[in-house]
Design a protein around this motif. Structure first.
Motif, short mmCIF file in Angstrom:
data_model
loop_
_atom_site.label_atom_id
_atom_site.label_comp_id
_atom_site.label_asym_id
_atom_site.label_seq_id
_atom_site.Cartn_x
_atom_site.Cartn_y
_atom_site.Cartn_z
N ASN A 257 0.80 -1.23 0.00
CA ASN A 257 0.00 0.00 0.00
C ASN A 257 0.83 1.28 0.00
O ASN A 257 0.29 2.37 -0.13
CB ASN A 257 -0.94 0.01 1.21
N GLU A 258 2.15 1.13 0.18
CA GLU A 258 2.98 2.32 0.34
C GLU A 258 3.67 2.75 -0.95
O GLU A 258 4.47 3.68 -0.96
CB GLU A 258 4.04 2.08 1.42
N VAL A 259 3.36 2.09 -2.07
CA VAL A 259 4.04 2.39 -3.32
C VAL A 259 3.02 2.28 -4.47
O VAL A 259 2.15 1.42 -4.44
CB VAL A 259 5.22 1.42 -3.53
N PRO A 260 3.10 3.17 -5.47
CA PRO A 260 2.18 3.05 -6.61
C PRO A 260 2.49 1.79 -7.42
O PRO A 260 3.65 1.39 -7.56
CB PRO A 260 2.44 4.31 -7.43
N ILE A 261 1.44 1.18 -7.96
CA ILE A 261 1.59 -0.05 -8.74
C ILE A 261 0.95 0.15 -10.11
O ILE A 261 -0.20 0.57 -10.22
CB ILE A 261 0.93 -1.24 -8.01
N PHE A 262 1.72 -0.14 -11.12
CA PHE A 262 1.22 -0.12 -12.49
C PHE A 262 1.17 -1.57 -12.97
O PHE A 262 2.16 -2.29 -12.90
CB PHE A 262 2.12 0.71 -13.39
N ILE A 263 0.00 -2.01 -13.45
CA ILE A 263 -0.18 -3.38 -13.89
C ILE A 263 -0.18 -3.44 -15.41
O ILE A 263 -1.06 -2.88 -16.06
CB ILE A 263 -1.49 -3.98 -13.34
N THR A 264 0.82 -4.08 -15.97
CA THR A 264 0.87 -4.32 -17.40
C THR A 264 0.16 -5.65 -17.67
O THR A 264 0.65 -6.70 -17.29
CB THR A 264 2.33 -4.39 -17.89
N ILE A 265 -0.98 -5.57 -18.30
CA ILE A 265 -1.77 -6.78 -18.55
C ILE A 265 -1.17 -7.56 -19.71
O ILE A 265 -0.95 -7.02 -20.79
CB ILE A 265 -3.24 -6.41 -18.87
N GLN A 266 -0.89 -8.83 -19.47
CA GLN A 266 -0.46 -9.73 -20.55
C GLN A 266 -1.67 -10.46 -21.13
O GLN A 266 -1.77 -10.67 -22.33
CB GLN A 266 0.57 -10.74 -20.03
N GLY A 267 -2.54 -10.86 -20.27
CA GLY A 267 -3.79 -11.51 -20.64
C GLY A 267 -4.68 -11.48 -19.41
O GLY A 267 -4.22 -11.13 -18.32
N ILE A 268 -5.94 -11.83 -19.56
CA ILE A 268 -6.84 -11.85 -18.41
C ILE A 268 -7.36 -13.27 -18.23
O ILE A 268 -8.17 -13.76 -19.03
CB ILE A 268 -8.00 -10.84 -18.58
#
Length: 434
Positions: free
Chosen positions: A135-146
């Motif tokens: 919770n203390e750091v921003p997270i960027f999610i690169t989607i490969q597939g769902i």
């Protein structure tokens, strides 16, 4: 910017550096786009890159080293001695629910103190679930597939825990890099106002140019190189070849890629039932991905009748091999035909149309060359590694500024309408891109 990639991958280079047990080790390349992204990002002097990744068969719990200014942190994701992963359904206090993996990853991130964490792929819960609770750091999610896409489970049995964790990962975040038109709707099941970026991986497809061979050396009419599963349309291709045989009785089709024992059994049965044994050359995956490309170069046409997809990397690799492409209207694949026809497409599951596209290309050498040339020109211009990586870095910086200072995300980075905006801005709707 201190950046963490949380991911998984295997390459020959990595395997030579890690202390691995003889059992449980990954002996095949997978996720080849990840080391390519690492290599490209490592050239940015204003980024300190750390890579955290699980690896089957490690002799130690954590292996760390630095190479080419990249800090690698590999961790063991399986049980000592047994070399098997802890069953995910075990309770957390016994190491299940990926609790040990989470403990290790959280420890490493606290030690690194990154500005941002980039999760490369949310669909593999054994490592992707490790971002939960950060919770203390921003997270960027690169989607490969769902993984939790309901369409997937028409072709395979659902791992409900994996689906649950993937959707929890989505629900816990808001910054997503996507690459297919079906992804926004799936993400919005769980996230009220996600920020969706145009985000594509760099790929090593350009090396395929080195493997091109002359027409007189071709051994196969068609090649499909992908996972050999129903979702990749392998059974649709077999049905289409029955129709193609009416025009080209001796058509040769190479099918190569990883497959489960069930899928291989189903493929072999259908090949026999459809009397295609003299037409289909079937095998499993090669240990090294470059060997796949060298084999693919011996085909005249690349075919991928995929049912659920983004723009698969094998299509870009086919283009760099100089092969015309036959595929399906799914995901963002139709974007390759913006402004002009460059690849031949049919609707998902329409084996008659798929077959006729194959026949059309097998019947016309000049058309094969024309489509291959137009595809290569378009891909080099709008899907190059430099363009993809530059976009990736701009997204990371925009996420960081938005998270820290509330600075709005630039419109030009967003997924919706991205390629159309780019083409319109450059005035390239005419003959220049055809």
């Amino acid at each position: 910017m201190k950046l963490v990639f949380l991911c998984h991958f295997s390459s020959e280079s990595i395997r030579t550096k890690l202390p691995l047990n003889s059992k449980g080790r990954a002996i095949q390349d997978f996720a080849p786009w990840v080391p390519e992204l690492i290599k490209e990002v490592s050239t940015y002097k204003d980024i300190e890159l750390h890579v955290i990744a699980p690896y089957d068969g490690l002799k130690k719990w954590i292996v760390e080293y630095c190479e080419n200014s990249v800090h690698y942190h590999f961790f063991r994701c399986n049980l000592p001695v047994l070399n098997k992963r802890i069953p995910a359904h075990w309770p957390s206090f016994l190491g299940g629910n990926y609790s040990i993996n989470r403990f290790i990853v959280h420890h490493l991130i606290r030690k690194i103190k990154p500005d941002i964490v980039n999760l490369l792929g949310a669909e593999n819960a054994y490592y992707s679930s490790c971002i939960l609770g950060l919770n203390e750091v921003p997270i960027f999610i690169t989607i490969q597939g769902i993984y939790s896409n309901p369409e997937r489970f028409r072709f395979q049995k659902e791992n409900k825990l994996n689906s649950k964790l993937e959707r929890l990962i989505h629900r816990s975040n808001k910054y997503f890099g996507i690459n297919a038109s079906f992804m926004p709707g799936l993400i919005k099941r769980d996230v009220e106002n996600p920020i969706l970026f145009w985000n594509r991986f760099p790929i090593k497809a350009f090396i395929a140019s080195n493997f091109r061979i002359d027409e007189n050396k071709k051994k196969y009419d068609l090649i499909q190189f992908s996972r050999l599963t129903g979702s990749k349309g392998v059974f649709d291709l077999l049905s289409a070849i029955v129709i193609v045989k009416q025009y080209f009785p001796h058509v040769k089709v190479r099918m190569v890629g990883p497959a489960s024992s069930n899928d291989l059994e189903g493929l072999n049965k259908k090949i026999k039932d459809l009397s295609l044994s003299q037409n289909i050359i079937l095998s499993g995956a090669y240990p090294n991905h470059e060997d796949v490309l060298k084999d693919a170069a011996y085909a005249r046409i690349s075919v991928l009748p995929t049912r659920i997809d983004t723009i698969p990397i094998s299509l870009f690799e086919s283009v760099y091999l100089g092969l015309p492409v036959v595929s399906c209207n799914t995901g963002d694949i139709p974007l390759l035909n913006i402004g002009d026809e460059r690849i031949l497409l049919s609707d998902v599951g329409d084996t008659q149309a798929l077959a006729m596209n194959i026949v059309r290309l097998l019947s016309d050498f000049k058309l094969r060359n024309l489509l291959a040339e137009k595809s290569l020109k378009f891909v080099k211009r709008y899907f190059s590694n430099s363009a993809n990586v530059s976009q990736h870095i701009l997204i990371l910086k925009a996420v960081l500024k938005n998270y820290r200072e509330g600075i709005p995300i630039p419109q030009d980075l967003l997924y919706e309408g991205y390629l159309m905006r780019k083409l319109a801005k450059e005035g390239e709707f005419g003959n220049d891109i055809s």
